[in-house]
Design a protein around this motif. Sequence first.
Motif, PDB file in Angstrom:
ATOM      1  N   ASP A   8       0.840  -1.244   0.113  1.00 54.16           N
ATOM      2  CA  ASP A   8      -0.028   0.017  -0.089  1.00 54.16           C
ATOM      3  C   ASP A   8       0.862   1.292  -0.111  1.00 54.16           C
ATOM      4  O   ASP A   8       0.598   2.161  -0.921  1.00 54.16           O
ATOM      5  CB  ASP A   8      -0.932   0.146   0.975  1.00 54.16           C
ATOM      6  CG  ASP A   8      -2.025  -1.161   1.112  1.00 54.16           C
ATOM      7  OD1 ASP A   8      -2.368  -1.316  -0.153  1.00 54.16           O
ATOM      8  OD2 ASP A   8      -2.397  -1.649   2.019  1.00 54.16           O
ATOM      9  N   ILE A   9       1.814   1.264   0.997  1.00 55.51           N
ATOM     10  CA  ILE A   9       2.736   2.547   0.996  1.00 55.51           C
ATOM     11  C   ILE A   9       3.609   2.666  -0.407  1.00 55.51           C
ATOM     12  O   ILE A   9       4.119   3.585  -0.947  1.00 55.51           O
ATOM     13  CB  ILE A   9       3.598   2.521   2.159  1.00 55.51           C
ATOM     14  CG1 ILE A   9       2.520   2.424   3.519  1.00 55.51           C
ATOM     15  CG2 ILE A   9       4.591   3.832   2.163  1.00 55.51           C
ATOM     16  CD1 ILE A   9       1.772   3.602   3.817  1.00 55.51           C
ATOM     17  N   LEU A  10       4.002   1.368  -0.895  1.00 58.39           N
ATOM     18  CA  LEU A  10       4.958   1.277  -2.063  1.00 58.39           C
ATOM     19  C   LEU A  10       4.032   2.198  -3.175  1.00 58.39           C
ATOM     20  O   LEU A  10       4.439   2.595  -4.121  1.00 58.39           O
ATOM     21  CB  LEU A  10       5.345   0.123  -2.437  1.00 58.39           C
ATOM     22  CG  LEU A  10       6.144   0.035  -3.620  1.00 58.39           C
ATOM     23  CD1 LEU A  10       7.268   0.667  -3.714  1.00 58.39           C
ATOM     24  CD2 LEU A  10       6.482  -1.537  -3.833  1.00 58.39           C
ATOM     25  N   CYS A  11       2.912   1.471  -3.411  1.00 61.21           N
ATOM     26  CA  CYS A  11       1.834   2.109  -4.303  1.00 61.21           C
ATOM     27  C   CYS A  11       1.617   3.633  -4.160  1.00 61.21           C
ATOM     28  O   CYS A  11       1.727   4.321  -5.295  1.00 61.21           O
ATOM     29  CB  CYS A  11       0.317   1.365  -4.204  1.00 61.21           C
ATOM     30  SG  CYS A  11      -0.397   1.294  -5.704  1.00 61.21           S
ATOM     31  N   ARG A  12       1.807   4.166  -3.142  1.00 63.26           N
ATOM     32  CA  ARG A  12       1.564   5.523  -2.944  1.00 63.26           C
ATOM     33  C   ARG A  12       2.936   6.315  -3.597  1.00 63.26           C
ATOM     34  O   ARG A  12       2.862   7.347  -4.176  1.00 63.26           O
ATOM     35  CB  ARG A  12       1.264   5.983  -1.609  1.00 63.26           C
ATOM     36  CG  ARG A  12       0.113   5.654  -1.041  1.00 63.26           C
ATOM     37  CD  ARG A  12      -0.007   6.070   0.514  1.00 63.26           C
ATOM     38  NE  ARG A  12      -1.100   5.418   1.032  1.00 63.26           N
ATOM     39  CZ  ARG A  12      -1.514   5.584   2.339  1.00 63.26           C
ATOM     40  NH1 ARG A  12      -0.816   6.196   3.211  1.00 63.26           N
ATOM     41  NH2 ARG A  12      -2.563   5.037   2.666  1.00 63.26           N
ATOM     42  N   TYR A  13       4.037   5.721  -3.415  1.00 62.73           N
ATOM     43  CA  TYR A  13       5.372   6.272  -3.903  1.00 62.73           C
ATOM     44  C   TYR A  13       5.384   6.087  -5.350  1.00 62.73           C
ATOM     45  O   TYR A  13       5.887   6.851  -6.003  1.00 62.73           O
ATOM     46  CB  TYR A  13       6.505   5.719  -3.027  1.00 62.73           C
ATOM     47  CG  TYR A  13       7.120   6.253  -2.078  1.00 62.73           C
ATOM     48  CD1 TYR A  13       8.018   7.242  -2.009  1.00 62.73           C
ATOM     49  CD2 TYR A  13       6.452   6.016  -0.605  1.00 62.73           C
ATOM     50  CE1 TYR A  13       8.329   7.802  -0.746  1.00 62.73           C
ATOM     51  CE2 TYR A  13       6.689   6.698   0.582  1.00 62.73           C
ATOM     52  CZ  TYR A  13       7.681   7.543   0.441  1.00 62.73           C
ATOM     53  OH  TYR A  13       8.010   8.370   1.618  1.00 62.73           O
ATOM     54  N   MET A  14       4.929   4.822  -5.723  1.00 61.17           N
ATOM     55  CA  MET A  14       4.880   4.563  -7.133  1.00 61.17           C
ATOM     56  C   MET A  14       3.912   5.662  -7.829  1.00 61.17           C
ATOM     57  O   MET A  14       4.145   5.982  -9.155  1.00 61.17           O
ATOM     58  CB  MET A  14       4.596   3.245  -7.696  1.00 61.17           C
ATOM     59  CG  MET A  14       5.734   2.241  -7.085  1.00 61.17           C
ATOM     60  SD  MET A  14       5.587   0.526  -7.189  1.00 61.17           S
ATOM     61  CE  MET A  14       5.416   0.378  -8.826  1.00 61.17           C
ATOM     62  N   ARG A  15       2.796   6.002  -7.546  1.00 62.72           N
ATOM     63  CA  ARG A  15       1.842   6.612  -8.014  1.00 62.72           C
ATOM     64  C   ARG A  15       2.593   8.369  -8.031  1.00 62.72           C
ATOM     65  O   ARG A  15       2.513   9.258  -9.148  1.00 62.72           O
ATOM     66  CB  ARG A  15       0.872   6.942  -7.239  1.00 62.72           C
ATOM     67  CG  ARG A  15      -0.299   5.882  -7.348  1.00 62.72           C
ATOM     68  CD  ARG A  15      -1.614   6.092  -6.578  1.00 62.72           C
ATOM     69  NE  ARG A  15      -2.421   6.832  -7.208  1.00 62.72           N
ATOM     70  CZ  ARG A  15      -3.843   6.672  -7.261  1.00 62.72           C
ATOM     71  NH1 ARG A  15      -4.215   5.759  -6.726  1.00 62.72           N
ATOM     72  NH2 ARG A  15      -4.356   7.524  -8.077  1.00 62.72           N
ATOM     73  N   ALA A  16       3.402   8.849  -6.899  1.00 61.64           N
ATOM     74  CA  ALA A  16       4.105   9.980  -6.835  1.00 61.64           C
ATOM     75  C   ALA A  16       5.174   9.829  -7.896  1.00 61.64           C
ATOM     76  O   ALA A  16       5.369  10.836  -8.690  1.00 61.64           O
ATOM     77  CB  ALA A  16       4.702  10.303  -5.445  1.00 61.64           C
ATOM     78  N   GLY A  17       5.830   8.771  -7.994  1.00 60.64           N
ATOM     79  CA  GLY A  17       6.856   8.788  -9.295  1.00 60.64           C
ATOM     80  C   GLY A  17       6.290   8.661 -10.653  1.00 60.64           C
ATOM     81  O   GLY A  17       7.022   9.106 -11.450  1.00 60.64           O
TER      82      GLY A  17
END
Length: 135
Positions: free
Chosen positions: A56-65
């Motif tokens: 879930d947190i990784l997905c947030r970072y990847m969306r920011a990326g």
Amino acid sequence: YWQSEVLYTLAKWGIFDAIEAATSSSISPAEGGTSAASGLTSCAVIAKTLGELNADILCRYMRAGAGLGLLTMAPEDGRVLSPTELRFGLTAAGKLMRAVPGGMRDFAMYMNEESRDAFRSAGLSSVSSGRSGFV
């Protein structure tokens, strides 16, 4: 500042390399993987591949990326999707962040690890003393 932290986090954890590996492997779509034709994979696959990451947190970072132009994201219609539903791929800029010869990953690591503290310290010193913090 947050942009460099997003880039740093994705590069430090090897997300760009993991996306490249996942999109060139044969993880089935049923497992959250991708077909080679799409060039996209999910946050859940990357988190599972790297072992110790929260999807879930990784997905947030990847969306920011994706917002920074480092990753592609599908779908892009604004729906809130789970880490197994969103798919990500590498942009040309994201490909530069892989740990490969000629890439920019090492420079990104340097700028966000070693030089960040030096610039921060120099700036604090300059503001209080009126002199260059680099002397």
